[in-house]
Design a protein around this motif. Structure first.
Motif, PDB file in Angstrom:
ATOM      1  N   ALA A   1       0.865  -1.323  -0.146  1.00  0.00           N
ATOM      2  CA  ALA A   1      -0.039  -0.091  -0.184  1.00  0.00           C
ATOM      3  C   ALA A   1       1.007   1.373   0.123  1.00  0.00           C
ATOM      4  O   ALA A   1       0.290   2.118   0.197  1.00  0.00           O
ATOM      5  N   PHE A   2       1.845   1.080  -0.437  1.00  0.00           N
ATOM      6  CA  PHE A   2       2.903   2.408  -0.540  1.00  0.00           C
ATOM      7  C   PHE A   2       3.000   3.242   0.733  1.00  0.00           C
ATOM      8  O   PHE A   2       2.865   4.287   0.922  1.00  0.00           O
ATOM      9  N   VAL A   3       3.303   2.213   1.677  1.00  0.00           N
ATOM     10  CA  VAL A   3       3.648   2.479   3.068  1.00  0.00           C
ATOM     11  C   VAL A   3       4.861   3.295   3.244  1.00  0.00           C
ATOM     12  O   VAL A   3       5.925   2.910   2.703  1.00  0.00           O
ATOM     13  N   LEU A   4       5.114   4.484   4.057  1.00  0.00           N
ATOM     14  CA  LEU A   4       6.068   5.257   4.135  1.00  0.00           C
ATOM     15  C   LEU A   4       7.247   4.490   4.612  1.00  0.00           C
ATOM     16  O   LEU A   4       8.699   4.587   4.353  1.00  0.00           O
ATOM     17  N   SER A   5       7.084   3.727   5.690  1.00  0.00           N
ATOM     18  CA  SER A   5       8.067   2.922   6.460  1.00  0.00           C
ATOM     19  C   SER A   5       8.667   1.597   5.224  1.00  0.00           C
ATOM     20  O   SER A   5       9.710   1.294   5.638  1.00  0.00           O
ATOM     21  N   ASP A   6       7.811   1.597   4.283  1.00  0.00           N
ATOM     22  CA  ASP A   6       8.803   0.437   3.439  1.00  0.00           C
ATOM     23  C   ASP A   6       9.766   0.989   2.565  1.00  0.00           C
ATOM     24  O   ASP A   6      10.717   0.397   2.130  1.00  0.00           O
ATOM     25  N   TYR A   7       9.917   2.454   2.594  1.00  0.00           N
ATOM     26  CA  TYR A   7      10.912   3.298   1.664  1.00  0.00           C
ATOM     27  C   TYR A   7      12.032   3.818   2.776  1.00  0.00           C
ATOM     28  O   TYR A   7      12.944   4.027   2.419  1.00  0.00           O
ATOM     29  N   VAL A   8      11.361   3.935   3.909  1.00  0.00           N
ATOM     30  CA  VAL A   8      12.032   4.701   5.125  1.00  0.00           C
ATOM     31  C   VAL A   8      12.093   3.967   6.158  1.00  0.00           C
ATOM     32  O   VAL A   8      11.248   4.113   7.010  1.00  0.00           O
ATOM     33  N   PRO A   9      12.677   2.745   6.402  1.00  0.00           N
ATOM     34  CA  PRO A   9      12.469   1.742   7.491  1.00  0.00           C
ATOM     35  C   PRO A   9      12.554   2.449   8.965  1.00  0.00           C
ATOM     36  O   PRO A   9      11.712   1.998   9.778  1.00  0.00           O
ATOM     37  N   CYS A  10      13.187   3.322   9.099  1.00  0.00           N
ATOM     38  CA  CYS A  10      13.394   3.916  10.384  1.00  0.00           C
ATOM     39  C   CYS A  10      12.234   4.723  11.007  1.00  0.00           C
ATOM     40  O   CYS A  10      12.187   4.938  12.160  1.00  0.00           O
ATOM     41  N   LEU A  11      11.257   4.987   9.912  1.00  0.00           N
ATOM     42  CA  LEU A  11      10.125   5.449  10.610  1.00  0.00           C
ATOM     43  C   LEU A  11       8.917   4.620  10.782  1.00  0.00           C
ATOM     44  O   LEU A  11       8.079   4.783  11.355  1.00  0.00           O
TER      45      LEU A  11
END
Length: 528
Positions: A239-249
Motif C-alpha cells: 500500500a505504498f507505506v512510508l516505512s517500506d521506503y524509510v524503515p526507520c519510520l
C-alpha cells in the motif's frame, strides 16, 4: 503553520539524513558504480524528485490513492514505463504487455525476487511462504512443496468434490432466499462467501468455523469476520507505506497501516490456527494417515529422513498465504461480470443460451462442462481485464542492474506490473473501457483466463506466476456459470441500472452489488 506536505518532508528529511549518513560511503560506492557502468543508458521517464526523499511528498496527503496518481502521471508523461523514486528506492510501474513480457519472460531470473515490506512480513509469518518471500532457499523449499502437494493435477482432481459441493451450496442458499421471498440478493456477500467456503473446504476441510447462519444457510459471524480480515490484509499488502521506503519510520506507524494489518492477521489466525494445531496433533498421534485436504498434504510432507518437512509455523503461514491467494480474484470477477451483464441484457442472454444449449435445464453446470462454455469464460476474462482486483501485481524486485526497453533499471528496484494499465491500455484494446466479452472469442482458440502474452494480467507468468491457475480458473468459471444458469437477474426495484462506479480507494465496486434473483430452473434441480 507549516503545510502538511512540507512538514512531512522536513520530518522525512531529518530521519532519512540520519539513516543515509550512516551508510553514505557504501551507498555512494554502489550508486557511482552503477552510474559509471550505465552512464549512457537513461532511467525511465518520471517526475522530478526531491533530494534524499525523492517523490515521497507527492504521495502524502493526496486525496487520490497512490496507484491512481501513478497511472495519471504515466498518462501525463505518455509512457508505458516510468521511474518514481521513493527515498532511495526506485519504483518502476509498467503498463505495456510487451515490456511486461521482457521482464517476466526474457529477464525473469533478474526480477524473480520480492521486496521486503511491512505488509508482506505480516502476511507471510515473517517470510515463510511462497507468494511474497524474497528469492532464496526458503522460497525454493516452499515452492517445491506447494508444487508437488497442493497445485498438482492430482491435488486439483482430489479437491473436485469439495469445489462442487460449495457451488451447489451457493445455489441452494440463493434459492432458499427466493423461496422465503427475499429475492434481493447481496451478491458481493454471496460470491465472497463462495470463495471463502471453497478455500476453507480445500485448505482446512470445513465450511464454517462456527454454526453458520441461524437458518443453516449462508455464513455466520465467524466466516464474515474471517473473510473481511482476509480482504483487509489483501488491501494493505502493498500500500505504498512510508516505512517500506524509510524503515526507520516504521515505529511511528504514521498511516496506521501496521495496526490495521496486525489486527486483521490476528483475526485470521484466531480462526485457522486452532484447526491447524488440532490436525497436526492427529497426524502426530497417527489418528490420520491419508490426506483429505491441503492442510493434510502440508502436514504429511516428509524429508529424506522421514521427518516433517515443514514446521508448524510454516504450515500456518502457508495456509494463510493460500487462503489469501484463493478468495479475491474469483469473487471480484464474478461481482463485476454480473453487474456488467445485468446492465447489458443481450450479453446475459447469450451466456444463458450457451449454458442451456450445453448443459440444459435439468441439472446444474459441472466443471466437466466448462471447456464448452466459451462465452461464459469470455465474460469472466473480460471482467479480469477491465476490473482487476488490484491495480498492480505483487511487486518484483531486481536482483541486478538491468536494461529494459532501452532504460536502465537499477538493482533493488521495485517493478510493478499494472493489471489496470495493461487491461485498459488503448494501444492494446479497442474501446478499453467497454465490457465486451466477444473481443476474446477467436476462431479455434480456447478461451482461458491465463494469457501467456500478458495482454491481461490474471495469473502472471515466470517463476513468480500463480501456481494455482487451474484452481482459480475453475472457481471463477463455476461461480459465474452457476449464477447465470440458476437465476434470472435484474436491478433492485426503483433502479434501472446497476451503478458500476469504482471505489474511491480501491478497484472494487463502489457499492456492493445487490440484485433481484428469480429461479429459472425446476425446484427439484436446486435440491440435487
Amino acid at each position: 503553520m507549516l503545510d502538511s506536505t512540507l512538514l512531512l518532508a522536513f520530518i522525512l528529511g531529518f530521519f532519512i539524513l540520519a539513516f543515509i549518513m550512516k551508510r553514505k560511503e557504501t551507498m555512494k560506492t554502489v550508486l557511482m558504480s552503477s552510474y559509471t557502468k550505465n552512464l549512457h543508458i537513461p532511467l525511465p521517464p518520471g517526475p522530478v524528485s526531491w533530494p534524499l526523499i525523492g517523490n515521497l511528498p507527492e504521495i502524502v496527503g493526496k486525496k487520490q490513492p497512490v496507484y491512481r496518481w501513478i497511472h495519471s502521471l504515466m498518462k501525463e508523461l505518455n509512457t508505458d514505463i516510468a521511474c518514481i523514486r521513493f527515498a532511495s528506492t526506485y519504483v518502476i510501474p509498467i503498463t505495456s504487455p510487451r515490456i511486461a513480457r521482457a521482464i517476466l519472460k526474457k529477464q525473469d531470473s533478474i526480477f524473480a525476487s520480492r521486496p521486503l515490506t511491512m505488509g508482506t512480513e505480516y502476511s507471510s509469518g515473517g517470510y515463510l511462504t511462497i507468494a511474497v518471500t524474497p528469492q532464496g532457499e526458503q522460497w525454493k523449499k516452499m515452492r517445491r512443496v506447494v508444487a508437488s502437494h497442493v497445485t498438482s493435477q492430482k491435488s486439483f482432481e482430489l479437491m473436485h468434490n469439495k469445489r462442487t459441493e460449495e457451488a451447489d451450496y451457493l445455489v441452494r442458499c440463493i434459492n432458499n432466499n427466493c423461496v422465503k421471498n427475499q429475492s434481493v440478493i447481496d451478491l458481493r456477500l454471496a460470491v465472497r462467501q463462495y470463495s471463502g467456503n471453497v478455500a476453507r473446504k480445500m485448505l482446512l476441510g470445513v465450511r464454517h468455523f462456527g454454526k453458520g447462519s441461524e437458518d443453516g444457510y449462508g455464513p455466520g459471524f465467524e466466516e464474515i469476520e474471517h473473510l473481511d480480515s482476509l480482504f483487509t490484509v489483501l488491501t494493505h499488502l502493498y500500500a505504498f507505506v512510508l516505512s517500506d521506503y524509510v524503515p526507520c519510520l516504521r515505529f511511528l506507524d504514521l498511516e496506521g497501516h501496521e495496526k490495521i494489518l496486525s489486527g486483521a492477521m490476528k483475526t485470521v489466525s484466531k480462526y485457522s490456527d486452532r484447526l491447524i494445531d488440532e490436525r497436526i496433533l492427529k497426524w502426530r498421534d497417527e489418528k490420520m494417515k491419508e490426506p483429505q485436504d491441503f492442510l493434510d498434504m502440508l502436514i504429511s510432507v516428509k524429508d529424506c529422513n522421514g521427518n516433517p518437512t515443514l514446521s508448524d509455523e510454516e504450515i500456518k503461514a502457508q495456509i494463510t498465504d493460500l487462503m489469501l491467494a484463493t478468495v479475491d480474484n474469483p469473487s471480484n470477477a464474478a461481482e463485476w461480470a454480473m453487474a456488467e451483464m445485468i446492465n447489458e441484457p443481450s450479453i446475459m442472454q447469450k451466456a444463458v443460451e450457451e449454458i442451456d444449449r450445453v448443459v440444459g435445464k435439468d441439472r446444474l453446470v459441472l466443471e466437466s462442462d466448462l471447456p464448452n462454455l466459451s462465452y461464459v469464460k469470455a465474460c469472466a476474462r473480460e471482467a479480469f481485464r477491465l476490473h482487476p482486483v488490484a491495480p498492480f501485481n505483487l511487486p518484483h524486485m531486481s536482483t541486478a542492474d538491468a536494461v529494459v526497453d532501452g532504460y536502465f533499471i537499477p538493482k533493488g528496484s521495485h517493478v510493478l506490473i499494472s493489471r489496470m494499465g495493461i487491461g485498459r491500455n488503448p494501444n492494446v484494446w479497442e474501446k478499453p473501457l467497454k465490457f465486451d466479452p466477444e473481443r476474446h472469442l477467436k476462431a479455434n482458440i480456447n478461451v482461458e483466463l491465463h494469457d501467456p502474452d500478458l495482454n491481461i494480467i490474471s495469473f502472471s507468468t515466470g517463476r513468480r506466476g500463480c501456481m494455482g491457475a487451474n484452481i482459480g480458473s475453475a472457481m471463477t468459471y463455476m461461480l459465474l456459470a452457476r449464477l447465470i444458469q440458476g437465476f434470472s437477474w435484474s436491478p433492485v426495484p426503483g433502479e434501472s441500472k446497476i451503478d458500476v462506479s469504482e471505489g474511491k480507494s480501491d478497484l472494487f465496486m463502489a457499492k456492493p452489488l445487490h440484485a433481484v434473483a428469480t429461479p429459472r430452473l425446476a425446484p427439484q434441480v436446486y435440491s440435487i
